[in-house]
Design a protein around this motif. Structure first.
Motif, short mmCIF file in Angstrom:
data_model
loop_
_atom_site.label_atom_id
_atom_site.label_comp_id
_atom_site.label_asym_id
_atom_site.label_seq_id
_atom_site.Cartn_x
_atom_site.Cartn_y
_atom_site.Cartn_z
N MET A 56 0.83 -1.24 -0.04
CA MET A 56 0.04 0.11 -0.06
C MET A 56 0.81 1.42 -0.18
O MET A 56 2.05 1.28 0.74
N PRO A 57 0.35 2.14 -0.56
CA PRO A 57 -0.70 2.46 -1.33
C PRO A 57 -1.10 1.54 -2.63
O PRO A 57 -0.15 1.22 -3.30
N GLU A 68 9.17 5.24 1.72
CA GLU A 68 8.69 6.57 1.26
C GLU A 68 8.68 6.93 -0.14
O GLU A 68 7.73 7.58 -0.62
N ASP A 69 9.60 6.22 -0.78
CA ASP A 69 9.70 6.17 -2.31
C ASP A 69 8.58 5.37 -3.09
O ASP A 69 8.41 5.29 -4.24
N PHE A 70 7.66 4.86 -2.50
CA PHE A 70 6.66 3.83 -3.03
C PHE A 70 7.37 2.41 -3.49
O PHE A 70 6.46 1.72 -3.96
N GLN A 71 8.67 2.34 -3.13
CA GLN A 71 9.07 1.02 -3.42
C GLN A 71 8.80 0.01 -2.44
O GLN A 71 8.27 0.18 -1.40
N LEU A 72 8.62 -1.39 -2.99
CA LEU A 72 8.43 -2.60 -2.31
C LEU A 72 9.34 -2.34 -0.97
O LEU A 72 10.60 -2.37 -1.02
N THR A 79 2.97 -3.24 -10.91
CA THR A 79 4.15 -2.41 -11.50
C THR A 79 4.03 -2.23 -12.69
O THR A 79 3.94 -3.28 -13.55
N PRO A 80 3.98 -1.11 -13.60
CA PRO A 80 4.01 0.13 -12.84
C PRO A 80 2.57 0.34 -12.05
O PRO A 80 1.75 -0.43 -12.29
N ASN A 81 2.61 1.14 -10.80
CA ASN A 81 1.70 1.12 -9.88
C ASN A 81 0.62 2.11 -10.13
O ASN A 81 1.04 3.25 -10.44
N ASN A 82 -0.47 1.81 -9.64
CA ASN A 82 -1.73 2.66 -9.58
C ASN A 82 -1.94 2.57 -7.89
O ASN A 82 -2.11 1.53 -7.46
N PRO A 83 -1.99 3.55 -7.24
CA PRO A 83 -1.77 5.07 -7.88
C PRO A 83 -0.67 5.84 -7.74
O PRO A 83 -0.46 6.98 -8.09
N THR A 84 0.35 5.01 -7.34
CA THR A 84 1.89 6.03 -6.84
C THR A 84 2.66 6.23 -8.06
O THR A 84 3.24 7.02 -8.25
N GLY A 85 2.42 5.56 -9.42
CA GLY A 85 3.41 5.55 -10.40
C GLY A 85 4.76 4.84 -10.33
O GLY A 85 5.59 4.92 -11.16
N ALA A 86 4.95 4.05 -9.18
CA ALA A 86 6.37 3.45 -8.92
C ALA A 86 6.42 2.33 -9.84
O ALA A 86 5.35 1.61 -10.13
N VAL A 87 7.66 2.17 -10.39
CA VAL A 87 8.09 0.98 -11.20
C VAL A 87 8.93 0.06 -10.51
O VAL A 87 10.26 0.77 -9.98
N TYR A 88 8.70 -0.86 -10.01
CA TYR A 88 9.44 -1.92 -8.97
C TYR A 88 10.77 -2.26 -9.47
O TYR A 88 10.97 -2.53 -10.92
N THR A 89 11.84 -2.05 -8.73
CA THR A 89 13.10 -2.28 -9.16
C THR A 89 13.39 -3.87 -9.45
O THR A 89 12.67 -4.67 -8.74
N GLU A 101 1.27 26.23 -3.02
CA GLU A 101 1.40 26.28 -1.73
C GLU A 101 1.16 25.08 -1.04
O GLU A 101 -0.07 24.63 -1.15
N GLY A 102 1.80 24.51 -0.20
CA GLY A 102 1.49 23.40 0.62
C GLY A 102 1.63 22.11 0.13
O GLY A 102 1.29 21.00 0.81
N ILE A 103 1.74 21.89 -1.30
CA ILE A 103 1.51 20.68 -1.77
C ILE A 103 3.14 20.24 -2.16
O ILE A 103 3.76 20.82 -2.65
N THR A 104 3.22 18.89 -1.71
CA THR A 104 4.44 18.25 -2.15
C THR A 104 4.03 16.84 -3.03
O THR A 104 2.96 16.58 -2.83
N CYS A 105 4.78 16.65 -3.77
CA CYS A 105 4.80 15.37 -4.62
C CYS A 105 5.87 14.62 -5.39
O CYS A 105 6.79 15.43 -5.64
N ALA A 106 5.92 13.49 -5.24
CA ALA A 106 7.10 12.76 -5.75
C ALA A 106 6.83 12.76 -7.33
O ALA A 106 5.66 12.51 -7.78
#
Length: 394
Positions: free
Chosen positions: A120-121, A144-148, A168-178, A308-313
């Protein structure tokens, strides 16, 4: 009385939001959708023509449950060419979308009372698919980087663990597992004898020079412990066509076909002929689409991180961004307090007429999911509206 299974299921947040947006548009409200997990591109013309040809030729009857031989053969060729893994047509089952393929796979390898690990996510349906067979979803946070997080996954394994569902690639994070993380996961699956149900439907949507890795290709042990899920929806802009498939070890594949024989039987016959055309002739349209998504991603990421106030990978795959909007929790409008991601999305929909998805639906409570699947002008206008609404909160 409603069954216990039905009572135990949480409705899909993404599907429910689509219904709300559709109703608003029908009422004349100018809603910009940054919520939909589907390409805004039309299905390529040659694929549509192949479907029409199949209809004109009378290819509208029942066929073998796992699919037409030509399509299953083409899927095998695709898996060997793109993923470095070999299957026979008997190991392929064509289904009514990748969602049915996922349900088939879980029904084939999981018993009531078993446990299924879900990083998760994660996509909203994974937990519910596990619950449908009477099994127990075990949600494990990613890094934290949405990797496993392999340490967390290993700690979650028990004698009842039957499978892990990965995307992988992941919904919703966009992560591609190594590759390294997937190799370690395969080692755990072999050691503890559980299955990896690997949802690879976004495999073609990759950016930043990253590479999709197919866990089944790593070793004989990994192959024997993996069920691959894929489909036509994302890569070929064929969401409404509903065509997905599984590739699995022979005994699991036979079980999947038997299960499907008592649910939908074969998936739509003429759609399978269109899917064959897509697999054989549409690599070029995929590249064009991915190039456009990359531009939209970079623009959307730049705009979001400038608010303002938004952080995003930044992301490497799929077509979603998952910005953290918790800065706005506790703020008020019209006497209402924004307490969580659901309230935040309600405010944006009500105030800005922009549809985005609450991260709480994906076990990402501080975030929202924004899809860059609309046209660039619509994305620009939608982000303008979003930024204006946020400034009003401040």
């Amino acid at each position: 009385m409603l069954s216990k299974i039905a009572q135990n299921i949480t409705p899909s947040a993404t599907c429910e939001l689509e219904g709300v947006v559709s109703d608003m548009k029908a009422a004349g409200v100018d809603v910009i959708g940054l919520n939909a997990g589907e390409p805004d591109f039309d299905t390529p013309e040659n694929i549509r023509d192949a479907c029409k040809k199949a209809l004109d030729e009378g290819k509208t009857r029942y066929i073998n449950v796992p699919g037409i031989p030509a399509l299953r053969k083409a899927i095998c060729e695709k898996l060997k060419r793109d993923n470095g893994v070999e299957y026979t047509p008997a190991q392929i089952c064509v289904s009514t979308g990748a969602k049915q393929a996922l349900n088939n796979a879980i029904m084939a390898v999981v018993n009531a009372g078993d446990e299924v690990i879900i990083p998760m996510p994660g996509w909203v349906s994974y937990v519910e698919i596990v619950k449908l067979v009477g099994a127990v979803p075990v949600c494990v946070d990613t890094k934290e980087d949405f990797q496993l997080d392999l340490d967390a996954i290993e700690k979650a394994i028990t004698p009842k663990t039957a499978a892990i569902m990965i995307n992988t690639p992941n919904n919703p994070t966009g992560a591609v597992y190594t590759r390294e993380s997937l190799e370690k996961l395969a080692e755990l699956a072999i050691k503890h004898d559980f299955y990896i149900v690997s949802d690879e439907v976004y495999e073609k949507l990759i950016y930043n020079g990253k590479k999709h890795e197919c866990v089944a290709s790593f070793s004989e042990g990994a192959y024997n412990h993996t069920v691959i899920i894929n489909g036509m929806s994302k890569a070929f802009a064929m969401t409404g066509w509903r065509c997905g498939y599984t590739a699995a070890p022979a005994d699991i594949a036979a079980g999947i076909s038997a299960i499907q024989g008592h649910t939908t039987s074969n998936s739509t016959t003429f759609v399978q002929w269109a899917s064959l055309e897509a697999l054989e002739k549409n690599d070029g349209t995929i590249k064009e689409m991915v190039g456009e998504y990359a531009k939209r991603k970079d623009y959307t990421y730049g705009r979001l991180t400038g608010m303002e106030g938004i952080t995003c990978a930044n992301v490497d795959g799929a077509f979603y961004l998952l910005p953290d909007v918790s800065y706005y929790f506790g703020k008020k409008y019209d006497g209402k307090e924004i307490k969580d991601s659901f309230d935040f999305c309600s405010y944006i929909l009500e105030k800005a007429h922009v549809a985005i998805v609450p991260g709480g639906a994906f076990n990402a409570p501080n975030c929202v999911r924004i899809a860059y699947t609309n046209s660039m002008p619509k994305i620009q206008e939608g982000l303008d509206r979003l930024e204006k609404a946020l400034k009003e909160l401040n």
